[in-house]
Design a protein around this motif. Structure first.
Motif, PDB file in Angstrom:
ATOM      1  N   LEU A  73      -6.985   6.697  -2.533  1.00 42.81           N
ATOM      2  CA  LEU A  73      -6.136   6.007  -1.566  1.00 42.81           C
ATOM      3  C   LEU A  73      -6.083   6.795  -0.257  1.00 42.81           C
ATOM      4  O   LEU A  73      -6.196   8.026  -0.265  1.00 42.81           O
ATOM      5  CB  LEU A  73      -4.707   5.869  -2.111  1.00 42.81           C
ATOM      6  CG  LEU A  73      -4.496   4.973  -3.320  1.00 42.81           C
ATOM      7  CD1 LEU A  73      -3.074   5.157  -3.849  1.00 42.81           C
ATOM      8  CD2 LEU A  73      -4.737   3.513  -2.959  1.00 42.81           C
ATOM      9  N   PRO A  74      -5.890   6.115   0.860  1.00 43.65           N
ATOM     10  CA  PRO A  74      -5.687   6.830   2.122  1.00 43.65           C
ATOM     11  C   PRO A  74      -4.293   7.458   2.174  1.00 43.65           C
ATOM     12  O   PRO A  74      -3.368   6.989   1.527  1.00 43.65           O
ATOM     13  CB  PRO A  74      -5.829   5.719   3.179  1.00 43.65           C
ATOM     14  CG  PRO A  74      -5.471   4.466   2.456  1.00 43.65           C
ATOM     15  CD  PRO A  74      -5.924   4.657   1.025  1.00 43.65           C
ATOM     16  N   ALA A  75      -4.183   8.536   2.932  1.00 47.66           N
ATOM     17  CA  ALA A  75      -2.924   9.232   3.198  1.00 47.66           C
ATOM     18  C   ALA A  75      -2.426  10.061   2.013  1.00 47.66           C
ATOM     19  O   ALA A  75      -1.900  11.155   2.190  1.00 47.66           O
ATOM     20  CB  ALA A  75      -1.828   8.258   3.653  1.00 47.66           C
ATOM     21  N   MET A  76      -2.560   9.567   0.795  1.00 47.41           N
ATOM     22  CA  MET A  76      -2.098  10.283  -0.392  1.00 47.41           C
ATOM     23  C   MET A  76      -2.866   9.751  -1.589  1.00 47.41           C
ATOM     24  O   MET A  76      -2.888   8.540  -1.826  1.00 47.41           O
ATOM     25  CB  MET A  76      -0.592  10.056  -0.571  1.00 47.41           C
ATOM     26  CG  MET A  76       0.028  10.803  -1.740  1.00 47.41           C
ATOM     27  SD  MET A  76       1.753  10.282  -2.026  1.00 47.41           S
ATOM     28  CE  MET A  76       2.487  10.652  -0.430  1.00 47.41           C
ATOM     29  N   ASP A  77      -3.518  10.630  -2.360  1.00 44.68           N
ATOM     30  CA  ASP A  77      -4.347  10.125  -3.460  1.00 44.68           C
ATOM     31  C   ASP A  77      -3.477   9.671  -4.630  1.00 44.68           C
ATOM     32  O   ASP A  77      -2.273   9.936  -4.692  1.00 44.68           O
ATOM     33  CB  ASP A  77      -5.395  11.149  -3.898  1.00 44.68           C
ATOM     34  CG  ASP A  77      -4.808  12.395  -4.547  1.00 44.68           C
ATOM     35  OD1 ASP A  77      -3.723  12.317  -5.147  1.00 44.68           O
ATOM     36  OD2 ASP A  77      -5.448  13.457  -4.463  1.00 44.68           O
ATOM     37  N   VAL A 110       0.773  -3.229  -7.906  1.00 42.92           N
ATOM     38  CA  VAL A 110      -0.665  -2.999  -7.772  1.00 42.92           C
ATOM     39  C   VAL A 110      -0.901  -2.206  -6.486  1.00 42.92           C
ATOM     40  O   VAL A 110      -0.522  -2.646  -5.399  1.00 42.92           O
ATOM     41  CB  VAL A 110      -1.444  -4.321  -7.724  1.00 42.92           C
ATOM     42  CG1 VAL A 110      -2.937  -4.065  -7.470  1.00 42.92           C
ATOM     43  CG2 VAL A 110      -1.255  -5.096  -9.025  1.00 42.92           C
ATOM     44  N   VAL A 111      -1.528  -1.035  -6.618  1.00 46.12           N
ATOM     45  CA  VAL A 111      -1.773  -0.157  -5.468  1.00 46.12           C
ATOM     46  C   VAL A 111      -3.277   0.049  -5.329  1.00 46.12           C
ATOM     47  O   VAL A 111      -3.902   0.718  -6.150  1.00 46.12           O
ATOM     48  CB  VAL A 111      -1.073   1.201  -5.641  1.00 46.12           C
ATOM     49  CG1 VAL A 111      -1.210   2.033  -4.361  1.00 46.12           C
ATOM     50  CG2 VAL A 111       0.385   1.026  -6.024  1.00 46.12           C
ATOM     51  N   ASP A 112      -3.872  -0.553  -4.277  1.00 49.82           N
ATOM     52  CA  ASP A 112      -5.314  -0.438  -4.038  1.00 49.82           C
ATOM     53  C   ASP A 112      -5.576  -0.716  -2.563  1.00 49.82           C
ATOM     54  O   ASP A 112      -5.057  -1.695  -2.019  1.00 49.82           O
ATOM     55  CB  ASP A 112      -6.094  -1.417  -4.922  1.00 49.82           C
ATOM     56  CG  ASP A 112      -7.558  -1.024  -5.077  1.00 49.82           C
ATOM     57  OD1 ASP A 112      -8.213  -0.804  -4.035  1.00 49.82           O
ATOM     58  OD2 ASP A 112      -8.030  -0.949  -6.222  1.00 49.82           O
ATOM     59  N   ASP A 113      -6.385   0.127  -1.931  1.00 50.28           N
ATOM     60  CA  ASP A 113      -6.672  -0.065  -0.512  1.00 50.28           C
ATOM     61  C   ASP A 113      -7.831  -1.019  -0.274  1.00 50.28           C
ATOM     62  O   ASP A 113      -8.128  -1.359   0.873  1.00 50.28           O
ATOM     63  CB  ASP A 113      -6.966   1.275   0.169  1.00 50.28           C
ATOM     64  CG  ASP A 113      -8.232   1.941  -0.367  1.00 50.28           C
ATOM     65  OD1 ASP A 113      -8.494   1.810  -1.580  1.00 50.28           O
ATOM     66  OD2 ASP A 113      -8.949   2.599   0.410  1.00 50.28           O
ATOM     67  N   ASP A 114      -8.488  -1.479  -1.344  1.00 51.94           N
ATOM     68  CA  ASP A 114      -9.552  -2.473  -1.228  1.00 51.94           C
ATOM     69  C   ASP A 114      -8.917  -3.850  -1.359  1.00 51.94           C
ATOM     70  O   ASP A 114      -8.490  -4.240  -2.458  1.00 51.94           O
ATOM     71  CB  ASP A 114     -10.592  -2.254  -2.320  1.00 51.94           C
ATOM     72  CG  ASP A 114     -11.804  -3.167  -2.184  1.00 51.94           C
ATOM     73  OD1 ASP A 114     -11.644  -4.301  -1.684  1.00 51.94           O
ATOM     74  OD2 ASP A 114     -12.908  -2.766  -2.592  1.00 51.94           O
ATOM     75  N   PRO A 115      -8.840  -4.628  -0.263  1.00 51.63           N
ATOM     76  CA  PRO A 115      -8.139  -5.921  -0.327  1.00 51.63           C
ATOM     77  C   PRO A 115      -8.773  -6.900  -1.299  1.00 51.63           C
ATOM     78  O   PRO A 115      -8.066  -7.719  -1.897  1.00 51.63           O
ATOM     79  CB  PRO A 115      -8.201  -6.436   1.115  1.00 51.63           C
ATOM     80  CG  PRO A 115      -9.301  -5.674   1.763  1.00 51.63           C
ATOM     81  CD  PRO A 115      -9.348  -4.346   1.091  1.00 51.63           C
ATOM     82  N   THR A 116     -10.095  -6.826  -1.481  1.00 53.91           N
ATOM     83  CA  THR A 116     -10.757  -7.742  -2.411  1.00 53.91           C
ATOM     84  C   THR A 116     -10.337  -7.456  -3.849  1.00 53.91           C
ATOM     85  O   THR A 116      -9.982  -8.363  -4.603  1.00 53.91           O
ATOM     86  CB  THR A 116     -12.280  -7.629  -2.281  1.00 53.91           C
ATOM     87  OG1 THR A 116     -12.670  -7.942  -0.944  1.00 53.91           O
ATOM     88  CG2 THR A 116     -12.971  -8.592  -3.236  1.00 53.91           C
ATOM     89  N   PRO A 141       2.024   6.175   0.603  1.00 52.14           N
ATOM     90  CA  PRO A 141       3.409   6.073   1.081  1.00 52.14           C
ATOM     91  C   PRO A 141       4.010   4.685   0.878  1.00 52.14           C
ATOM     92  O   PRO A 141       5.172   4.555   0.491  1.00 52.14           O
ATOM     93  CB  PRO A 141       3.276   6.432   2.571  1.00 52.14           C
ATOM     94  CG  PRO A 141       2.084   7.329   2.636  1.00 52.14           C
ATOM     95  CD  PRO A 141       1.130   6.778   1.619  1.00 52.14           C
ATOM     96  N   ASP A 142       3.213   3.636   1.137  1.00 51.82           N
ATOM     97  CA  ASP A 142       3.710   2.277   0.924  1.00 51.82           C
ATOM     98  C   ASP A 142       3.990   2.036  -0.552  1.00 51.82           C
ATOM     99  O   ASP A 142       4.968   1.380  -0.923  1.00 51.82           O
ATOM    100  CB  ASP A 142       2.685   1.263   1.456  1.00 51.82           C
ATOM    101  CG  ASP A 142       3.222  -0.167   1.454  1.00 51.82           C
ATOM    102  OD1 ASP A 142       4.470  -0.333   1.523  1.00 51.82           O
ATOM    103  OD2 ASP A 142       2.409  -1.100   1.376  1.00 51.82           O
ATOM    104  N   ALA A 143       3.138   2.586  -1.416  1.00 49.37           N
ATOM    105  CA  ALA A 143       3.355   2.438  -2.856  1.00 49.37           C
ATOM    106  C   ALA A 143       4.678   3.061  -3.283  1.00 49.37           C
ATOM    107  O   ALA A 143       5.424   2.487  -4.079  1.00 49.37           O
ATOM    108  CB  ALA A 143       2.200   3.082  -3.621  1.00 49.37           C
ATOM    109  N   LEU A 144       5.003   4.239  -2.746  1.00 47.41           N
ATOM    110  CA  LEU A 144       6.256   4.901  -3.110  1.00 47.41           C
ATOM    111  C   LEU A 144       7.469   4.124  -2.603  1.00 47.41           C
ATOM    112  O   LEU A 144       8.495   4.043  -3.280  1.00 47.41           O
ATOM    113  CB  LEU A 144       6.264   6.327  -2.578  1.00 47.41           C
ATOM    114  CG  LEU A 144       5.265   7.283  -3.243  1.00 47.41           C
ATOM    115  CD1 LEU A 144       5.244   8.617  -2.527  1.00 47.41           C
ATOM    116  CD2 LEU A 144       5.574   7.474  -4.716  1.00 47.41           C
ATOM    117  N   ARG A 145       7.346   3.543  -1.412  1.00 47.10           N
ATOM    118  CA  ARG A 145       8.461   2.737  -0.892  1.00 47.10           C
ATOM    119  C   ARG A 145       8.691   1.505  -1.768  1.00 47.10           C
ATOM    120  O   ARG A 145       9.835   1.171  -2.095  1.00 47.10           O
ATOM    121  CB  ARG A 145       8.164   2.327   0.555  1.00 47.10           C
ATOM    122  CG  ARG A 145       8.308   3.458   1.570  1.00 47.10           C
ATOM    123  CD  ARG A 145       8.260   2.922   2.992  1.00 47.10           C
ATOM    124  NE  ARG A 145       6.947   2.401   3.331  1.00 47.10           N
ATOM    125  CZ  ARG A 145       5.976   3.124   3.877  1.00 47.10           C
ATOM    126  NH1 ARG A 145       6.178   4.412   4.139  1.00 47.10           N
ATOM    127  NH2 ARG A 145       4.817   2.573   4.176  1.00 47.10           N
TER     128      ARG A 145
END
Length: 287
Positions: free
Chosen positions: A72-76, A23-29, A52-56
């Protein structure tokens, strides 16, 4: 390439789970709710808050499915999806607050198998995860597993390969399933609700998903997507695969190539001597 998943042995999903979902989402809720529902549904879940964290994490666990936020931040999400899909056909469900059709088309073009617009029901999302994974894992029934062909199209369901006039087609998982279903039922008109039920396995959902997939599929299999001859719109009903029209078009194309390459030589040719005059293909563009 920067931030691309390195080559390494992925971690297996824990025993007793239905599979691993990233699950990749920058909204913690939103992430907390989605992760909680997937856990309760029996999935092992990994979580990332940016591209980047999602790719790792993708490289570390190679999940069975990715639920991916678009913004997403840093990379959409589009770029994250492209880089993940470069390493194999992992199913992707995109989440976004943007409901524009162009976004849906771009998401599907980059390899997404489904597209869910916020706000959404977490229970519905879990059902969609179930459906996409079931479709990705399921082998074709024995009586439908053989090669399919017609009007220049050929599909090998076992190898998940598709061709148009001998040229390989880059189809997403859902585009392949949709084309295979239509090839198994040529000449029959299907409504969007019926296609969603038969191809997607859903009895609910946004019917524009079917419309966008049809449009994308036409762009890959039609000679002229603006004037489709294979996948026809049946007004008031839905869509029909017309193999007879496709065969006619293929015949006209081949005839045009033959005529274009033929030369006429004789006393009536323009100029002096046995001049070779190419004969132009008759008619012009097929409609």
């Amino acid at each position: 390439m920067e931030n691309t998943p390195p080559a390494r042995q992925p971690e297996p999903a824990p025993e007793g789970t239905r599979g691993r979902v990233l699950v990749v989402d920058d909204d913690p809720t939103v992430a907390e709710v989605v992760v909680g529902y997937l856990h309760r549904a029996g999935y092992a879940v990994e979580q990332a808050g940016d591209g980047p964290d999602a790719l790792r994490r993708f490289a570390a666990c190679r999940p069975d499915l990715v639920v991916l936020d678009l913004m997403l931040p840093a990379m959409d999400g589009f770029e994250v999806c492209r880089r993940m899909r470069a390493y194999g056909p992992v199913p992707v469900i995109m989440l976004t607050a943007r409901g524009d059709e162009e976004d849906r088309i771009l998401g599907l073009e980059t390899g997404a198998d489904d597209y869910v617009t916020k706000p959404f029901s977490p229970r519905e999302l879990v059902l969609r995860v179930d459906s996409v994974l079931r479709r990705a894992r399921a082998a074709a029934p024995a009586d439908e597993s053989g090669p399919l062909s017609g009007a220049g199209l050929s599909l090998d369901p076992a190898a998940r390969q598709a061709y148009r006039d001998g040229r390989g087609l880059a189809l997403t998982l859902r585009e392949f399933d949709l084309l295979a279903f239509l090839l198994r039922h040529p000449g029959r008109a299907f409504g969007r609700e019926e296609l969603m039920r038969e191809v997607w396995g859903w009895d609910f959902g946004d019917l524009s998903t079917v419309t966008v997939h049809i449009r994308r599929l036409r762009g890959k299999v039609e000679k002229d997507p603006a004037s489709p001859r294979l996948i026809r719109t049946v007004w008031g009903v839905g869509y029909r695969l017309d193999l007879e029209a496709g065969r006619t078009e293929a015949g006209r194309t081949e005839a045009g190539r033959t005529e274009a390459g033929r030369t006429e030589v004789g006393p009536d040719s323009p100029g002096t001597g046995p001049a070779a005059v190419p004969v132009e293909p008759p008619g012009g563009r097929s409609l």
